[in-house]
Write a protein that holds these residues in place. Structure first.
Motif, PDB file in Angstrom:
ATOM      1  N   THR A   9      51.037 -47.695  93.860  1.00 32.17           N
ATOM      2  CA  THR A   9      51.462 -46.831  92.757  1.00 32.17           C
ATOM      3  C   THR A   9      51.254 -45.378  93.169  1.00 32.17           C
ATOM      4  OG1 THR A   9      50.801 -48.491  91.116  1.00 32.17           O
ATOM      5  CG2 THR A   9      51.100 -46.232  90.335  1.00 32.17           C
ATOM      6  N   LEU A  10      52.319 -44.596  93.104  1.00 28.05           N
ATOM      7  CA  LEU A  10      52.282 -43.212  93.572  1.00 28.05           C
ATOM      8  C   LEU A  10      52.717 -42.247  92.472  1.00 28.05           C
ATOM      9  CD1 LEU A  10      53.985 -43.791  97.034  1.00 28.05           C
ATOM     10  CD2 LEU A  10      51.575 -43.259  96.676  1.00 28.05           C
ATOM     11  N   TYR A  11      52.074 -41.090  92.442  1.00 28.21           N
ATOM     12  CA  TYR A  11      52.486 -39.976  91.594  1.00 28.21           C
ATOM     13  C   TYR A  11      53.275 -39.032  92.488  1.00 28.21           C
ATOM     14  CZ  TYR A  11      51.966 -35.522  89.047  1.00 28.21           C
ATOM     15  OH  TYR A  11      52.196 -34.317  88.434  1.00 28.21           O
ATOM     16  N   ALA A  12      54.546 -38.810  92.172  1.00 20.21           N
ATOM     17  CA  ALA A  12      55.418 -38.013  93.037  1.00 20.21           C
ATOM     18  C   ALA A  12      56.141 -36.954  92.222  1.00 20.21           C
ATOM     19  CB  ALA A  12      56.437 -38.915  93.738  1.00 20.21           C
ATOM     20  N   GLY A  13      56.470 -35.851  92.885  1.00 18.06           N
ATOM     21  CA  GLY A  13      57.195 -34.819  92.172  1.00 18.06           C
ATOM     22  C   GLY A  13      57.745 -33.747  93.076  1.00 18.06           C
ATOM     23  N   PHE A  14      58.614 -32.904  92.508  1.00 17.91           N
ATOM     24  CA  PHE A  14      59.143 -31.747  93.222  1.00 17.91           C
ATOM     25  C   PHE A  14      59.310 -30.587  92.251  1.00 17.91           C
ATOM     26  CE2 PHE A  14      63.015 -33.935  91.831  1.00 17.91           C
ATOM     27  CZ  PHE A  14      63.816 -32.896  91.360  1.00 17.91           C
ATOM     28  N   VAL A  15      59.390 -29.369  92.801  1.00 17.22           N
ATOM     29  CA  VAL A  15      59.503 -28.154  91.997  1.00 17.22           C
ATOM     30  C   VAL A  15      60.812 -27.457  92.351  1.00 17.22           C
ATOM     31  CG1 VAL A  15      58.437 -25.950  91.379  1.00 17.22           C
ATOM     32  CG2 VAL A  15      56.994 -27.903  92.026  1.00 17.22           C
ATOM     33  N   THR A  16      61.552 -27.042  91.330  1.00 17.55           N
ATOM     34  CA  THR A  16      62.811 -26.349  91.568  1.00 17.55           C
ATOM     35  C   THR A  16      62.557 -24.914  92.023  1.00 17.55           C
ATOM     36  OG1 THR A  16      63.016 -25.566  89.282  1.00 17.55           O
ATOM     37  CG2 THR A  16      63.960 -27.734  89.803  1.00 17.55           C
ATOM     38  N   SER A  17      63.597 -24.237  92.460  1.00 13.80           N
ATOM     39  CA  SER A  17      63.482 -22.878  92.979  1.00 13.80           C
ATOM     40  C   SER A  17      63.336 -21.858  91.859  1.00 13.80           C
ATOM     41  CB  SER A  17      64.703 -22.548  93.843  1.00 13.80           C
ATOM     42  OG  SER A  17      65.898 -22.751  93.109  1.00 13.80           O
ATOM     43  N   ASN A  18      63.014 -20.618  92.246  1.00 19.11           N
ATOM     44  CA  ASN A  18      62.896 -19.511  91.290  1.00 19.11           C
ATOM     45  C   ASN A  18      64.228 -19.289  90.556  1.00 19.11           C
ATOM     46  OD1 ASN A  18      60.288 -19.040  92.177  1.00 19.11           O
ATOM     47  ND2 ASN A  18      60.902 -17.483  93.648  1.00 19.11           N
ATOM     48  N   PRO A  19      64.209 -18.818  89.329  1.00 24.97           N
ATOM     49  CA  PRO A  19      63.013 -18.412  88.586  1.00 24.97           C
ATOM     50  C   PRO A  19      62.438 -19.514  87.713  1.00 24.97           C
ATOM     51  CG  PRO A  19      64.948 -17.688  87.395  1.00 24.97           C
ATOM     52  CD  PRO A  19      65.456 -18.364  88.651  1.00 24.97           C
ATOM     53  N   GLU A  20      63.080 -20.683  87.635  1.00 22.62           N
ATOM     54  CA  GLU A  20      62.611 -21.730  86.726  1.00 22.62           C
ATOM     55  C   GLU A  20      61.293 -22.351  87.193  1.00 22.62           C
ATOM     56  OE1 GLU A  20      65.672 -21.636  87.911  1.00 22.62           O
ATOM     57  OE2 GLU A  20      66.929 -21.212  86.167  1.00 22.62           O
ATOM     58  N   ASN A  21      61.207 -22.669  88.497  1.00 24.72           N
ATOM     59  CA  ASN A  21      60.015 -23.343  89.031  1.00 24.72           C
ATOM     60  C   ASN A  21      59.652 -24.562  88.180  1.00 24.72           C
ATOM     61  OD1 ASN A  21      59.678 -21.443  91.118  1.00 24.72           O
ATOM     62  ND2 ASN A  21      58.595 -20.078  89.736  1.00 24.72           N
ATOM     63  N   ARG A  22      60.668 -25.351  87.867  1.00 19.59           N
ATOM     64  CA  ARG A  22      60.470 -26.508  86.991  1.00 19.59           C
ATOM     65  C   ARG A  22      59.945 -27.702  87.785  1.00 19.59           C
ATOM     66  NH1 ARG A  22      65.250 -29.533  83.509  1.00 19.59           N
ATOM     67  NH2 ARG A  22      63.892 -31.033  82.425  1.00 19.59           N
ATOM     68  N   LEU A  23      58.926 -28.359  87.242  1.00 16.32           N
ATOM     69  CA  LEU A  23      58.307 -29.504  87.907  1.00 16.32           C
ATOM     70  C   LEU A  23      58.881 -30.811  87.376  1.00 16.32           C
ATOM     71  CD1 LEU A  23      56.090 -30.771  89.723  1.00 16.32           C
ATOM     72  CD2 LEU A  23      54.534 -30.590  87.755  1.00 16.32           C
ATOM     73  N   PHE A  24      59.353 -31.662  88.294  1.00 13.11           N
ATOM     74  CA  PHE A  24      59.819 -33.009  87.965  1.00 13.11           C
ATOM     75  C   PHE A  24      58.825 -33.996  88.580  1.00 13.11           C
ATOM     76  CE2 PHE A  24      63.581 -30.465  87.630  1.00 13.11           C
ATOM     77  CZ  PHE A  24      64.391 -31.078  86.683  1.00 13.11           C
ATOM     78  N   THR A  25      58.218 -34.844  87.762  1.00  9.47           N
ATOM     79  CA  THR A  25      57.261 -35.820  88.286  1.00  9.47           C
ATOM     80  C   THR A  25      57.547 -37.210  87.727  1.00  9.47           C
ATOM     81  OG1 THR A  25      55.637 -35.468  86.514  1.00  9.47           O
ATOM     82  CG2 THR A  25      55.444 -34.083  88.496  1.00  9.47           C
ATOM     83  N   LYS A  26      57.032 -38.206  88.455  1.00 12.94           N
ATOM     84  CA  LYS A  26      57.234 -39.588  88.043  1.00 12.94           C
ATOM     85  C   LYS A  26      56.137 -40.460  88.658  1.00 12.94           C
ATOM     86  CE  LYS A  26      60.236 -42.382  85.886  1.00 12.94           C
ATOM     87  NZ  LYS A  26      60.645 -42.172  84.481  1.00 12.94           N
ATOM     88  N   ILE A  27      55.664 -41.446  87.893  1.00  9.80           N
ATOM     89  CA  ILE A  27      54.790 -42.477  88.447  1.00  9.80           C
ATOM     90  C   ILE A  27      55.688 -43.567  89.029  1.00  9.80           C
ATOM     91  CG2 ILE A  27      53.048 -44.222  87.969  1.00  9.80           C
ATOM     92  CD1 ILE A  27      51.956 -41.437  87.842  1.00  9.80           C
ATOM     93  N   LEU A  28      55.515 -43.828  90.324  1.00 18.83           N
ATOM     94  CA  LEU A  28      56.375 -44.772  91.024  1.00 18.83           C
ATOM     95  C   LEU A  28      55.602 -46.032  91.391  1.00 18.83           C
ATOM     96  CD1 LEU A  28      58.060 -42.246  93.501  1.00 18.83           C
ATOM     97  CD2 LEU A  28      58.883 -42.948  91.247  1.00 18.83           C
ATOM     98  N   ASN A  29      56.202 -47.160  91.123  1.00 17.28           N
ATOM     99  CA  ASN A  29      55.620 -48.453  91.479  1.00 17.28           C
ATOM    100  C   ASN A  29      56.506 -49.167  92.492  1.00 17.28           C
ATOM    101  OD1 ASN A  29      53.256 -48.627  89.547  1.00 17.28           O
ATOM    102  ND2 ASN A  29      54.918 -48.274  88.080  1.00 17.28           N
ATOM    103  N   LYS A  30      56.051 -50.302  92.954  1.00 19.43           N
ATOM    104  CA  LYS A  30      56.780 -51.075  93.959  1.00 19.43           C
ATOM    105  C   LYS A  30      58.240 -51.277  93.539  1.00 19.43           C
ATOM    106  CE  LYS A  30      56.627 -55.487  96.460  1.00 19.43           C
ATOM    107  NZ  LYS A  30      55.854 -56.748  96.657  1.00 19.43           N
ATOM    108  N   GLY A  31      59.151 -50.898  94.443  1.00 17.48           N
ATOM    109  CA  GLY A  31      60.574 -51.035  94.176  1.00 17.48           C
ATOM    110  C   GLY A  31      61.223 -49.808  93.575  1.00 17.48           C
ATOM    111  N   ASP A  32      60.426 -48.814  93.182  1.00 15.77           N
ATOM    112  CA  ASP A  32      60.985 -47.591  92.602  1.00 15.77           C
ATOM    113  C   ASP A  32      61.485 -46.642  93.692  1.00 15.77           C
ATOM    114  OD1 ASP A  32      60.449 -48.464  90.048  1.00 15.77           O
ATOM    115  OD2 ASP A  32      58.583 -47.316  89.855  1.00 15.77           O
ATOM    116  N   VAL A  33      62.503 -45.863  93.333  1.00 14.33           N
ATOM    117  CA  VAL A  33      63.116 -44.901  94.259  1.00 14.33           C
ATOM    118  C   VAL A  33      63.156 -43.534  93.594  1.00 14.33           C
ATOM    119  CG1 VAL A  33      65.182 -44.327  95.596  1.00 14.33           C
ATOM    120  CG2 VAL A  33      64.545 -46.731  95.267  1.00 14.33           C
ATOM    121  N   PHE A  34      62.854 -42.485  94.363  1.00 13.05           N
ATOM    122  CA  PHE A  34      62.865 -41.119  93.839  1.00 13.05           C
ATOM    123  C   PHE A  34      63.523 -40.211  94.870  1.00 13.05           C
ATOM    124  CE2 PHE A  34      60.652 -37.253  92.074  1.00 13.05           C
ATOM    125  CZ  PHE A  34      61.078 -37.412  90.760  1.00 13.05           C
TER     126      PHE A  34
END
Length: 220
Positions: A127-152
């Motif tokens: 089980t992984l906590y994964a995420g990415f941040v968008t570029s300026n000026p929003e700097n918006r964070l997208f995160t998700k808890i990923l389990n076996k078989g999940d794709v991000f």
């Protein structure tokens, strides 16, 4: 008259199409300095790798053996094993590569970017906590808890990370849209550059005192 209009439309669409698809090829390294003197030995350097005669290719050129579990006995508790055109010569010019990512419990693949690739991240175990941040000026964070078989998906050039939030080991496989995606670890790059970035620059950028900046630089 109709024929003339038809020919004009065909010509216009062809021109529009060529303009829409015209672009420089994506770089396969951080930079490729141009030279004017083609007589020097440096003139043989190319943006990628030279290709062998297809008649001399063998099955081994498209094969890699032993994508084994990585050693996670380190400060981060993770290990990335990257398979690019350096490891599989047949990947050259195909625009893809692969990574295996092993995580110890609480292991972290720290914030980083791939300047030349989008990443398709698939969890095989854990089980992984994964995420990415968008570029300026929003700097918006997208995160998700990923389990076996999940794709991000981590879009090209954006800061992203993964952390094992489970109680056991975790494993993921990533597909990357470049034969040489590159990797820039944010902390290592900023605080561990050679030579070091000026402390005056870093104190102002991070709004920290010089003592804290000096401490961080020593960590890397």
């Amino acid at each position: 008259m109709k024929a003339a209009v038809y020919l004009f439309l065909v010509a216009f669409l062809a021109l529009a199409s060529s303009c829409a698809f015209a672009s420089d090829p994506s770089p396969l390294q951080d930079f490729c300095v141009a030279i004017n003197d083609t007589k020097t030995t440096a003139a043989v350097f190319v943006n990628g790798k030279f290709c062998k005669d297809p008649k001399l290719a063998t099955a081994n050129d498209f094969f890699f053996h032993g994508l084994k579990e990585g050693n996670t006995s380190n400060q981060l508790g993770s290990k990335v094993t990257l398979i690019t055109a350096k490891e599989i010569l047949g990947l050259n010019t195909l625009g893809v590569s692969l990574a295996r990512v092993d995580f110890a419990p609480k292991g972290l693949n720290p914030p980083h970017i791939h300047p030349r690739a989008t990443e398709l991240f698939t969890v095989l175990e854990g089980t992984l906590y994964a995420g990415f941040v968008t570029s300026n000026p929003e700097n918006r964070l997208f995160t998700k808890i990923l389990n076996k078989g999940d794709v991000f998906v981590f879009p090209k050039g954006l800061i992203h990370f993964q952390m094992n939030v489970g109680k056991s080991k975790a494993l993921a496989i990533s597909g990357l849209s470049s034969q040489d995606p590159g990797r820039v670890d944010i902390a290592n790059t900023v605080f561990g550059s050679d030579p070091s970035i000026s402390q005056e620059v870093l104190t102002k950028a991070f709004q920290l005192d010089k003592g804290t900046i000096s401490y961080l630089q020593k960590q890397f």
